[in-house]
Design an enzyme around this catalytic site. Structure first.
Site, PDB file in Angstrom:
ATOM      1  N   ASP A   1       0.855  -1.044  -0.120  1.00 27.10           N
ATOM      2  CA  ASP A   1      -0.059   0.059   0.068  1.00 27.10           C
ATOM      3  C   ASP A   1       1.043   1.451   0.128  1.00 27.10           C
ATOM      4  O   ASP A   1       1.833   1.361   0.754  1.00 27.10           O
ATOM      5  CB  ASP A   1      -0.752  -0.119   1.113  1.00 27.10           C
TER       6      ASP A   1
ATOM      7  N   ASN B   1     -12.990  -3.278   2.631  1.00 25.77           N
ATOM      8  CA  ASN B   1     -13.926  -2.053   2.687  1.00 25.77           C
ATOM      9  C   ASN B   1     -14.761  -1.846   1.639  1.00 25.77           C
ATOM     10  O   ASN B   1     -14.396  -2.335   0.444  1.00 25.77           O
ATOM     11  CB  ASN B   1     -13.163  -0.602   2.690  1.00 25.77           C
TER      12      ASN B   1
ATOM     13  N   GLY C   1     -15.677   2.879   3.695  1.00 24.55           N
ATOM     14  CA  GLY C   1     -14.339   3.353   3.781  1.00 24.55           C
ATOM     15  C   GLY C   1     -13.659   3.029   2.330  1.00 24.55           C
ATOM     16  O   GLY C   1     -12.477   3.354   2.197  1.00 24.55           O
ATOM     17  N   GLN C   2     -14.202   2.781   1.393  1.00 25.15           N
ATOM     18  CA  GLN C   2     -13.628   2.117   0.247  1.00 25.15           C
ATOM     19  C   GLN C   2     -13.546   3.405  -0.650  1.00 25.15           C
ATOM     20  O   GLN C   2     -14.249   4.502  -0.799  1.00 25.15           O
ATOM     21  CB  GLN C   2     -14.702   1.240  -0.865  1.00 25.15           C
TER      22      GLN C   2
ATOM     23  N   HIS D   1     -10.408  -5.188  -3.434  1.00 26.66           N
ATOM     24  CA  HIS D   1      -9.112  -5.311  -2.715  1.00 26.66           C
ATOM     25  C   HIS D   1      -9.353  -5.846  -1.225  1.00 26.66           C
ATOM     26  O   HIS D   1     -10.245  -5.412  -0.537  1.00 26.66           O
ATOM     27  CB  HIS D   1      -8.202  -4.353  -2.956  1.00 26.66           C
ATOM     28  N   LEU D   2      -8.195  -6.753  -0.875  1.00 23.71           N
ATOM     29  CA  LEU D   2      -8.036  -6.985   0.596  1.00 23.71           C
ATOM     30  C   LEU D   2      -7.009  -6.271   1.004  1.00 23.71           C
ATOM     31  O   LEU D   2      -6.003  -6.291   0.396  1.00 23.71           O
ATOM     32  CB  LEU D   2      -7.944  -8.584   0.660  1.00 23.71           C
ATOM     33  N   HIS D   3      -7.230  -5.670   2.213  1.00 22.44           N
ATOM     34  CA  HIS D   3      -5.950  -5.107   2.870  1.00 22.44           C
ATOM     35  C   HIS D   3      -5.510  -6.373   3.789  1.00 22.44           C
ATOM     36  O   HIS D   3      -6.252  -6.768   4.564  1.00 22.44           O
ATOM     37  CB  HIS D   3      -6.292  -4.057   3.788  1.00 22.44           C
TER      38      HIS D   3
END
Ligand code: 5GP
Ligand code: ZN
Length: 112
Positions: free
Chosen positions: A30, A85, A91-92, A98-100
């Protein structure tokens, strides 16, 4: 999808630090890390959000990819958090699902 930054990263048109690739999925660091380990896991095909993800197999593969990556990053034993998200209240901010994968510190609960 043109204009999607994560599609551009998947296509190699925008630089990113790719840490794992395989089977239609990539992971990269990120740009604004929120933990010592903060990786993003995306399908290489464009899917806007979890609401648009029709293929449950792909969703399972994303989760397994995150789990394997956590092990490779050696955060599996101490623990980690996987976040997805969805839409504004979730909060996207990038509308390519996507995964965090977050780890390397204690995570708080409840999340902000
Ligand atoms: P979201 O808020 O949509 O769940 O997460 C989007 C994430 O993508 C944020 O953590 C943000 O820092 C990250 N991000 C946005 N644009 C880029 C980019 O161009 N490159 C990288 N590596 N990360 C990005
Ligand atoms: Zn995209």
């Amino acid at each position: 999808m043109s204009g999607c930054v994560f599609c551009k990263i998947a296509a190699g048109e925008v630089p990113a630090q790719i840490v794992k690739k395989g089977n239609g999925i990539i992971a990269f660091t990120d740009m604004n890390p929120q933990a010592p380990t903060h990786l993003l896991i995306i399908p290489t095909i464009h899917i806007g959000s979890l609401n648009d993800a029709k293929d449950p197999n792909l969703l399972g593969q994303l989760l397994a990819f995150a789990r394997d990556l956590a092990k490779e990053q050696r955060i599996d034993t101490r623990g980690y958090r996987v976040v997805l998200n969805t839409n504004p209240d979730g909060g996207q901010t990038v509308f390519h699902v996507h995964l965090h994968l977050l780890g390397g510190r204690v995570m708080n609960w409840p999340p902000g």
